[in-house]
Design an enzyme around this catalytic site. Sequence first.
Site, PDB file in Angstrom:
ATOM      1  N   GLN A   1      -4.769  -1.357   9.576  1.00  0.00           N
ATOM      2  CA  GLN A   1      -4.665  -2.708   9.026  1.00  0.00           C
ATOM      3  C   GLN A   1      -5.221  -3.740  10.023  1.00  0.00           C
ATOM      4  OE1 GLN A   1      -3.434  -3.552   5.834  1.00  0.00           O
ATOM      5  NE2 GLN A   1      -4.302  -5.528   6.419  1.00  0.00           N
TER       6      GLN A   1
ATOM      7  N   ASP B   1     -10.973   2.875   3.751  1.00  0.00           N
ATOM      8  CA  ASP B   1     -11.360   1.460   3.644  1.00  0.00           C
ATOM      9  C   ASP B   1     -12.876   1.327   3.470  1.00  0.00           C
ATOM     10  OD1 ASP B   1      -9.510  -0.575   3.508  1.00  0.00           O
ATOM     11  OD2 ASP B   1      -9.138  -0.656   5.668  1.00  0.00           O
TER      12      ASP B   1
ATOM     13  N   LYS C   1       0.843  -1.204   0.000  1.00  0.00           N
ATOM     14  CA  LYS C   1       0.000   0.000   0.000  1.00  0.00           C
ATOM     15  C   LYS C   1       0.879   1.255   0.000  1.00  0.00           C
ATOM     16  CE  LYS C   1      -3.789  -2.425   2.161  1.00  0.00           C
ATOM     17  NZ  LYS C   1      -4.443  -2.872   3.391  1.00  0.00           N
TER      18      LYS C   1
END
Length: 294
Positions: free
Chosen positions: A98, A121, A54
């Site tokens: 995460q 997200d 990422k």
Amino acid sequence: MAARIIDGKAIAADVRSKVAAEVKRLTTRHGLTPGLAVVLAGNNPASESYVGSKAKATKEAGMNSFDYRLPDSVSQAELLALVKKLNTDPVVHGILVQLPLPKQVDAQIVLDAIDPVKDVDGFHPVNAGWLASGLPALAPCTPLGCIILAKTVYPSLAGLEAVVIGRSNIVGKPMAQLLLAENATVTITHSKTRDLPTVCRRADLLVAAVGRPEMVRGDWIKPGATVIDVGINRVPGTDGKSRLVGDVAFAEAVSIAGAITPVPGGVGPMTIACLMVNTVRAACAIAGLPAPSV
Ligand code: NAD
């Protein structure tokens, strides 16, 4: 005739180059460089690898990448304090925590603490609600990627019979909402659905997000349909090593479908590409600029 193979790697590269072009425009015209903060707690090797990919993609798109590595022993209060700081940091436009988080931390409480406008997200209940209400929202990256892939086959999804297998908050439900927003006729199926093969055979567009290796057989697919396989399942290979398969029995499906995503190389690469899309969208929204063209 064999199905067209939808090349997720190439399509993701195209999306990322469009993001990079938008970032360049924002930086030169508006002095705005989108920034993505990624928070990793603990040292799960898979998470470390995702976070690394990422950060690399963020920098390649010309955006700022901020990495926060916290020990496995981090407390919930420490994580919440970091999220609070990032929520008010003007150079941070996207925040990604995460998963999974260490066991002493309640992941839902941490995710709920992220400012919804920075929730790249798309997991915050407020974004889920905006999406379900047809309002501008940051949608979860994987289903967003599936829509882009489907649109390489059907420029308009309006009126299509779409069947989604799976109803998770991360994939199945937002997938169904995004398809509805595209005016598809949407059926959501799950582990309690009766006669799943018959329901799937109705689909012009079949999205499988189950997590069961090769569950969807060739005869579940309407001839000529488009099949998007979200599943990533590791199974033993013939050579003693493991291999990745999707939720669809690809070898059977490829001779019946009109177009199909492979695993790997289908939906997978789209997830990070769409994280980049969400970051640039969040930056524009926060700065009060029109939505970017990607
Ligand atoms: P999940 O376990 O949260 O949800 C699975 C869903 O499948 C559930 O809603 C369940 O009702 C349904 N289901 C289970 N058994 C079923 C059955 N026999 N018949 C019909 N439905 C059934 O999983 P998830 O997070 O939605 O992920 C699904 C798959 O997608 C997994 O393989 C995961 O690894 C993969 N995934 C891939 C990406 C990507 O970037 N490509 C991202 C997220 C998830």
